[in-house]
Design a protein around this motif. Structure first.
Motif, PDB file in Angstrom:
ATOM      1  N   SER A 202      -4.904  -3.521   0.155  1.00  0.00           N
ATOM      2  CA  SER A 202      -5.146  -2.560  -0.894  1.00  0.00           C
ATOM      3  C   SER A 202      -5.028  -2.794  -2.740  1.00  0.00           C
ATOM      4  O   SER A 202      -5.643  -2.248  -3.224  1.00  0.00           O
ATOM      5  CB  SER A 202      -4.741  -0.774   0.290  1.00  0.00           C
ATOM      6  N   LEU A 203      -3.369  -3.067  -2.667  1.00  0.00           N
ATOM      7  CA  LEU A 203      -2.788  -3.147  -4.119  1.00  0.00           C
ATOM      8  C   LEU A 203      -3.266  -3.212  -5.094  1.00  0.00           C
ATOM      9  O   LEU A 203      -4.216  -3.116  -5.755  1.00  0.00           O
ATOM     10  CB  LEU A 203      -1.187  -3.290  -3.520  1.00  0.00           C
ATOM     11  N   GLN A 204      -3.630  -4.639  -4.366  1.00  0.00           N
ATOM     12  CA  GLN A 204      -5.236  -5.702  -5.569  1.00  0.00           C
ATOM     13  C   GLN A 204      -6.087  -5.263  -5.709  1.00  0.00           C
ATOM     14  O   GLN A 204      -6.487  -4.766  -6.769  1.00  0.00           O
ATOM     15  CB  GLN A 204      -5.197  -6.959  -4.478  1.00  0.00           C
ATOM     16  N   GLU A 205      -6.920  -4.884  -5.041  1.00  0.00           N
ATOM     17  CA  GLU A 205      -8.434  -4.132  -4.914  1.00  0.00           C
ATOM     18  C   GLU A 205      -8.025  -2.884  -5.957  1.00  0.00           C
ATOM     19  O   GLU A 205      -8.987  -3.187  -6.704  1.00  0.00           O
ATOM     20  CB  GLU A 205      -8.951  -3.353  -3.198  1.00  0.00           C
ATOM     21  N   LEU A 206      -7.231  -1.988  -6.151  1.00  0.00           N
ATOM     22  CA  LEU A 206      -7.453  -0.630  -6.418  1.00  0.00           C
ATOM     23  C   LEU A 206      -6.245  -1.342  -8.171  1.00  0.00           C
ATOM     24  O   LEU A 206      -6.603   0.327  -8.971  1.00  0.00           O
ATOM     25  CB  LEU A 206      -5.665   0.037  -5.897  1.00  0.00           C
ATOM     26  N   THR A 207      -5.943  -2.305  -8.308  1.00  0.00           N
ATOM     27  CA  THR A 207      -5.717  -2.288  -9.501  1.00  0.00           C
ATOM     28  C   THR A 207      -6.850  -2.941 -10.105  1.00  0.00           C
ATOM     29  O   THR A 207      -6.898  -2.882 -10.894  1.00  0.00           O
ATOM     30  CB  THR A 207      -4.437  -4.243  -8.977  1.00  0.00           C
ATOM     31  N   THR A 208      -7.024  -4.316  -8.990  1.00  0.00           N
ATOM     32  CA  THR A 208      -8.762  -4.279 -10.083  1.00  0.00           C
ATOM     33  C   THR A 208      -9.662  -2.880 -10.195  1.00  0.00           C
ATOM     34  O   THR A 208      -9.982  -3.644 -10.831  1.00  0.00           O
ATOM     35  CB  THR A 208      -9.807  -5.159  -8.947  1.00  0.00           C
ATOM     36  N   GLN A 209      -9.575  -2.404  -9.215  1.00  0.00           N
ATOM     37  CA  GLN A 209     -10.525  -0.926  -9.855  1.00  0.00           C
ATOM     38  C   GLN A 209     -10.053  -0.674 -11.192  1.00  0.00           C
ATOM     39  O   GLN A 209     -10.109   0.877 -10.982  1.00  0.00           O
ATOM     40  CB  GLN A 209     -10.979  -0.290  -8.454  1.00  0.00           C
ATOM     41  N   GLY A 210      -8.144  -0.403 -11.546  1.00  0.00           N
ATOM     42  CA  GLY A 210      -7.889   0.411 -11.920  1.00  0.00           C
ATOM     43  C   GLY A 210      -7.563   1.498 -11.512  1.00  0.00           C
ATOM     44  O   GLY A 210      -7.051   2.301 -12.882  1.00  0.00           O
ATOM     45  N   LEU A 211      -7.186   1.777 -10.898  1.00  0.00           N
ATOM     46  CA  LEU A 211      -6.830   3.490  -9.740  1.00  0.00           C
ATOM     47  C   LEU A 211      -5.896   3.064 -10.052  1.00  0.00           C
ATOM     48  O   LEU A 211      -5.226   4.247  -9.922  1.00  0.00           O
ATOM     49  CB  LEU A 211      -7.489   3.516  -8.624  1.00  0.00           C
ATOM     50  N   VAL A 212      -4.758   2.070  -9.950  1.00  0.00           N
ATOM     51  CA  VAL A 212      -3.031   2.153 -10.020  1.00  0.00           C
ATOM     52  C   VAL A 212      -2.590   1.158 -11.096  1.00  0.00           C
ATOM     53  O   VAL A 212      -3.012  -0.156 -11.372  1.00  0.00           O
ATOM     54  CB  VAL A 212      -3.060   1.173  -8.171  1.00  0.00           C
ATOM     55  N   LEU A 213      -1.789   1.054 -11.167  1.00  0.00           N
ATOM     56  CA  LEU A 213      -0.957   0.327 -12.661  1.00  0.00           C
ATOM     57  C   LEU A 213      -0.004  -0.763 -12.224  1.00  0.00           C
ATOM     58  O   LEU A 213       1.358   0.248 -11.675  1.00  0.00           O
ATOM     59  CB  LEU A 213      -0.873   1.100 -13.456  1.00  0.00           C
ATOM     60  N   GLN A 214       0.425  -1.798 -12.263  1.00  0.00           N
ATOM     61  CA  GLN A 214       2.158  -1.885 -11.892  1.00  0.00           C
ATOM     62  C   GLN A 214       2.584  -2.926 -13.100  1.00  0.00           C
ATOM     63  O   GLN A 214       2.107  -3.124 -14.116  1.00  0.00           O
ATOM     64  CB  GLN A 214       1.462  -3.554 -10.572  1.00  0.00           C
ATOM     65  N   ASP A 215       3.825  -2.091 -13.438  1.00  0.00           N
ATOM     66  CA  ASP A 215       4.675  -2.908 -14.040  1.00  0.00           C
ATOM     67  C   ASP A 215       5.418  -3.206 -13.619  1.00  0.00           C
ATOM     68  O   ASP A 215       5.996  -2.562 -12.322  1.00  0.00           O
ATOM     69  CB  ASP A 215       4.358  -1.663 -15.508  1.00  0.00           C
TER      70      ASP A 215
ATOM     71  N   GLN B 168       9.011  -1.947 -13.300  1.00  0.00           N
ATOM     72  CA  GLN B 168       9.526  -1.159 -12.787  1.00  0.00           C
ATOM     73  C   GLN B 168       8.930  -0.728 -11.062  1.00  0.00           C
ATOM     74  O   GLN B 168       9.209   0.488 -11.296  1.00  0.00           O
ATOM     75  CB  GLN B 168      10.138   0.622 -13.936  1.00  0.00           C
ATOM     76  N   GLY B 169       7.259  -0.448 -11.254  1.00  0.00           N
ATOM     77  CA  GLY B 169       7.376  -0.532 -10.007  1.00  0.00           C
ATOM     78  C   GLY B 169       5.703   0.034  -9.804  1.00  0.00           C
ATOM     79  O   GLY B 169       4.434  -0.861 -10.809  1.00  0.00           O
ATOM     80  N   ILE B 170       5.605   0.900  -8.956  1.00  0.00           N
ATOM     81  CA  ILE B 170       3.613   0.804  -9.037  1.00  0.00           C
ATOM     82  C   ILE B 170       3.604   2.856  -9.766  1.00  0.00           C
ATOM     83  O   ILE B 170       4.080   2.924  -9.011  1.00  0.00           O
ATOM     84  CB  ILE B 170       3.583   0.229  -7.571  1.00  0.00           C
ATOM     85  N   ARG B 171       2.250   2.953 -10.117  1.00  0.00           N
ATOM     86  CA  ARG B 171       2.064   4.547 -10.671  1.00  0.00           C
ATOM     87  C   ARG B 171       0.483   4.312 -10.743  1.00  0.00           C
ATOM     88  O   ARG B 171      -0.123   3.537 -10.933  1.00  0.00           O
ATOM     89  CB  ARG B 171       2.668   4.469 -12.028  1.00  0.00           C
ATOM     90  N   LEU B 172       0.021   5.390 -10.249  1.00  0.00           N
ATOM     91  CA  LEU B 172      -1.255   5.863 -10.541  1.00  0.00           C
ATOM     92  C   LEU B 172      -1.709   6.028 -12.001  1.00  0.00           C
ATOM     93  O   LEU B 172      -1.012   6.534 -13.144  1.00  0.00           O
ATOM     94  CB  LEU B 172      -1.768   6.980 -10.156  1.00  0.00           C
ATOM     95  N   SER B 173      -2.756   5.167 -12.270  1.00  0.00           N
ATOM     96  CA  SER B 173      -3.557   5.404 -13.492  1.00  0.00           C
ATOM     97  C   SER B 173      -4.256   6.811 -13.795  1.00  0.00           C
ATOM     98  O   SER B 173      -3.877   7.919 -12.674  1.00  0.00           O
ATOM     99  CB  SER B 173      -5.043   4.598 -13.761  1.00  0.00           C
ATOM    100  N   THR B 174      -4.676   7.332 -14.842  1.00  0.00           N
ATOM    101  CA  THR B 174      -5.438   8.817 -14.682  1.00  0.00           C
ATOM    102  C   THR B 174      -6.188   8.711 -13.870  1.00  0.00           C
ATOM    103  O   THR B 174      -6.725   9.599 -13.042  1.00  0.00           O
ATOM    104  CB  THR B 174      -5.822   8.878 -16.295  1.00  0.00           C
ATOM    105  N   GLN B 175      -7.719   7.531 -13.440  1.00  0.00           N
ATOM    106  CA  GLN B 175      -8.616   8.130 -12.798  1.00  0.00           C
ATOM    107  C   GLN B 175      -7.715   7.943 -11.136  1.00  0.00           C
ATOM    108  O   GLN B 175      -8.366   8.815 -10.210  1.00  0.00           O
ATOM    109  CB  GLN B 175      -9.468   7.466 -12.670  1.00  0.00           C
ATOM    110  N   GLY B 176      -7.109   6.675 -11.388  1.00  0.00           N
ATOM    111  CA  GLY B 176      -6.590   7.234  -9.691  1.00  0.00           C
ATOM    112  C   GLY B 176      -5.453   7.909  -9.279  1.00  0.00           C
ATOM    113  O   GLY B 176      -5.782   8.859  -8.096  1.00  0.00           O
ATOM    114  N   ASN B 177      -5.443   9.239 -10.703  1.00  0.00           N
ATOM    115  CA  ASN B 177      -4.607  10.354 -10.198  1.00  0.00           C
ATOM    116  C   ASN B 177      -5.808  11.018  -9.569  1.00  0.00           C
ATOM    117  O   ASN B 177      -5.443  12.115  -9.098  1.00  0.00           O
ATOM    118  CB  ASN B 177      -3.963  10.673 -11.294  1.00  0.00           C
ATOM    119  N   SER B 178      -6.992  11.330 -10.521  1.00  0.00           N
ATOM    120  CA  SER B 178      -7.281  12.570  -9.955  1.00  0.00           C
ATOM    121  C   SER B 178      -7.892  12.132  -8.373  1.00  0.00           C
ATOM    122  O   SER B 178      -8.483  12.963  -7.520  1.00  0.00           O
ATOM    123  CB  SER B 178      -8.553  12.971 -11.017  1.00  0.00           C
TER     124      SER B 178
END
Lengths: 298, 428
Positions: free
Chosen positions: B336-349, B351-361
């Motif tokens: 799911s992490l891979q899918e969400l990252t490609t959809q731009g809902l989750v950002l990985q850097d 320090q870890g994983i966080r939600l994008s603006t769209q993902g947050n909503s």
């Protein structure tokens, strides 16, 4: 009316087969799987034909293996149609056994030039030829009728099967979820029962035929079930019926000169309908003044 | 190819007759069989088809030859006796339906075998033809017999079409039918008569054992394509005709091949293909639907976890922390992490994983639905706050935007859920 060694052998073998089938049939009945037993007995046909084709003999291990595999396959197919494809149970049974049986007949026609396997013989066998079909070892020792040996081995296998797995069989029959909860592999037990049914079908088809095996699987247990509900009496009564059926069936068939196996089934049917008449819930007006308790258990 | 053309242009009148016969039998039994399939009594047809054997023998003995009229009458009578006995046993004994069916089937067949053997030993030369009832012989149907069988088949179709409403009631809601004054017993009686007739004439072509296929399989296959009765019947008839023609073709091209079994093989093939590929309720369709649903729930859970971390003022979660939350779904979480990252809902850097603006909503919406549903259960259904979580855990994946709006309105845009947690909303 005669009683000679041939008559004894035929009755003895018939009774062995009837008792073995009856024991398995009791558990099929309790699981409401009688029609599955029927389906298996039809569905083993392609396995028999292929085994026959591979080995060139009706009496080989390949035939038994082929039939056993097909029996298990048909159980799995019925299960898959019901659970995976969500087809209702009766239709899953109907589709499975007709397809496998049709394939069997097609195979018989395909190999017709190479194997001498008669479709009628597979379907309704002939126990009357049993005394001629002897098991003679390579050194020329005559050990008696081959089919009697086969039925005897089968009888002890099934006796052992029910004896050693009695607890598992009865618990899975009455309460599958409870049995799973206490760690009995109910699916495995079920598959084992189904393979025993296919094995019995194939080891009996020469003598009583594939379809009449069904009668022995289903009718005596159903008859016994009309008289009792407890498991042990059920098994005892089924065995008694099996012996009676073999004796009466032989003499009646002898009398009108007809198929012994068919007559055994007809006798079983007579017991069945007779019991149903006696034990059935008659409407109040017809029940008369007998002291038997009114049926609460309908 | 030559064979193909020769067969399908129907130049040979005998081919035309056989195909016509198979088609008529097929349509009749597909119609009747579909009703008994819907009635969940599909195997009664199997029992009847075995049970006609004694009647066939009796008809043969009485006529002294293979006279179809005697044989059809005899077969009909013993089929009727079997049907009557099975419904009597069902009503008056404690036996279950399947053991009754199996008992009737095997006992009647056994008696039939006794009669057949007795006749064979009597030495009547006509007896050879009797075996064709057990295995069926489509090619052997004489032209004269075809009129009898075809006529009966047409009669079955006619009665079924004229009384469609009555039979529909019998299958779907006999209690209602009785309540509004239909003679349900009479209707069932007529239906049983039709079923027995269909079996009796079908056996000629396909034999005792395989008759069940002609009754059950077309209806079962057609059921996967439609929910309505009339298209269901037409489709079943079409499947039956199609496999009838194909089966006849195979036995025409390969003369040693029997027709009946091939018809059954084609029918079953159609049925199995329907079970697998039907766009409505086929195996593949349901498998995909289930997989998509599971994937969605895993993605939702992941986003929820990130959102809750944010609520606790923790901007990022590491993969290990998420795995610790769902210890049994590590593989799915990674996916799911891979899918969400490609959809731009989750950002990985780093320090870890966080939600994008769209993902947050999106994550906020899931949490909102969860808490709204908890509140709804608590306020409107009077369920204790400690019992509402399980249900909300399922509903959060299912509630539509329309339902969400209704919930909001009904609960009057609440701010707190039963556990005193904030119901999060996008600030406009």
């Amino acid at each position: 009316m005669t009683f000679d060694s041939n008559a004894f052998l035929i009755i003895f073998t018939g009774a062995l087969i009837a008792i073995s089938c009856g024991f398995l049939g009791v558990f099929l009945l309790l699981r409401k799987m009688s029609m599955t037993g029927d389906a298996i007995s039809h569905a083993v046909l392609p396995g028999i034909v292929i085994g026959f084709f591979v080995s060139g003999s009706q009496r080989s291990l390949e035939v038994i293996l082929g039939a056993g595999l097909l029996g298990i396959l048909s159980t799995l197919m019925i299960d898959a149609l019901r659970k995976k494809a969500k087809v209702q149970l009766d239709a899953s049974i109907g589709i499975t056994f007709t397809l496998l049986f049709a394939i069997g007949i097609i195979l018989i026609n395909l190999f017709a030039y190479k194997v001498d396997l008669d479709q009628e013989c597979v379907l309704y066998g002939e126990i009357a030829y049993l005394p001629i079909d002897l098991w003679i070892t390579s050194s020329g020792l005559n050990l008696g009728p081959r089919i009697t040996w086969l039925a005897g081995v089968n009888f002890f296998l099934i006796l052992g099967f029910t004896y050693f797995l009695f607890k598992e069989l009865s618990i899975t029959s009455f309460d599958e979820q409870f049995s799973s909860a206490i760690g009995i592999p109910s699916k495995g037990i079920n598959l084992a029962l189904m393979s025993m049914v296919s094995y019995t079908t194939v080891s009996s088809f020469e003598s009583v035929g594939a379809i009449l095996v069904v009668a022995l699987l289903v009718v005596p247990p159903s008859t016994a079930y009309l008289w009792t509900k407890s498991l042990i009496p059920l098994l005892r009564l089924t065995a008694t019926l099996g012996i009676l059926i073999a004796i009466l069936g032989y003499y009646l068939a002898y009398w009108i000169d007809s198929s012994i196996a068919g007559m055994m089934v007809a006798v079983a049917g007579a017991f069945f309908f007779g019991s149903a008449l006696i034990k059935g819930n008659w409407p109040l007006g017809l029940r008369g003044t007998s002291k038997s308790s009114p049926a609460f258990d309908s | 190819m030559e064979d193909f053309l020769y067969f399908f242009t129907f130049q040979d009148p005998s081919i035309t007759w056989v195909v016509l016969g198979i088609m008529l039998l097929g349509i009749g039994s597909a119609y009747v069989g579909t009703f008994s399939f819907l009635d969940k009594k599909a195997l009664l047809g199997d029992a009847i088809s075995h049970a006609v054997l004694p009647g066939i023998c009796l008809g043969f003995v009485l006529a002294g030859e293979k006279d179809p009229r005697y044989i059809v009458t005899g077969a009909f009578l013993s089929g009727a006796l079997a049907t009557f006995l099975s419904s009597w046993l069902k009503q008056h004994t404690k036996l279950s339906e399947d053991s009754i069916t199996a008992s009737i089937l095997s006992v009647f067949f056994g008696i039939g075998i006794v009669a057949l053997t007795a006749i064979q030993k009597s030495g009547n030369p006509e007896v050879a033809g009797l075996n064709s009832f057990i295995f069926g012989n489509a090619i052997g149907i004489a032209e004269a017999d075809l009129f009898l069988y075809g006529g009966l088949s047409m009669a079955i179709l006619l009665v079924l079409s004229l009384f469609l409403k009555e039979f529909r009631l019998m299958v779907f809601d006999p209690g209602f039918g009785k309540a509004i004054g239909f003679p349900m017993k009479g209707i069932r009686f007529v239906f049983n008569v039709l079923l027995i007739l269909a079996v009796v004439i079908g056996i000629q072509a396909i034999g005792v054992v395989l008759m069940a296929a002609l009754l059950i399989t077309p209806g079962a296959a057609a059921r996967f394509w439609t929910d309505r009765l009339q298209p269901l019947l037409l489709l079943a008839a079409f499947f039956s005709i199609l496999s009838g023609i194909l089966g006849t073709y195979v036995s025409f091209v390969l003369p040693q091949m029997p027709t009946g079994p091939w018809v059954v093989v084609f029918l079953s093939l159609i049925a199995l293909l329907s079970f697998i590929f039907s766009p409505k309720s086929g195996i593949i369709r349901r498998f995909l639907a289930r997989r998509n649903y599971l994937r969605k729930t895993h993605k939702d859970h992941l986003m929820k976890a990130l959102f809750k971390a944010k609520e606790a003022h923790k901007e990022r979660l590491t993969l290990e922390e998420i795995h610790a939350l769902y210890p049994f779904h590590k593989k799915e979480i990674t996916h799911s992490l891979q899918e969400l990252t490609t959809q731009g809902l989750v950002l990985q850097d780093s320090q870890g994983i966080r939600l994008s603006t769209q993902g947050n909503s999106d994550a906020m919406r899931i949490v909102r639905l969860h808490r709204l549903w908890e509140l709804y259960l608590n306020e409107s259904m009077n369920i204790a706050p400690d019992h509402v979580h399980e249900s909300a855990e399922q509903m959060e994946h299912l509630l539509t935007p329309e339902l969400e709006a209704q919930l909001e309105q009904r609960l009057n845009y609440p701010t707190l859920d039963p556990h005193q947690e904030t119901i999060p909303r996008d600030t406009p």
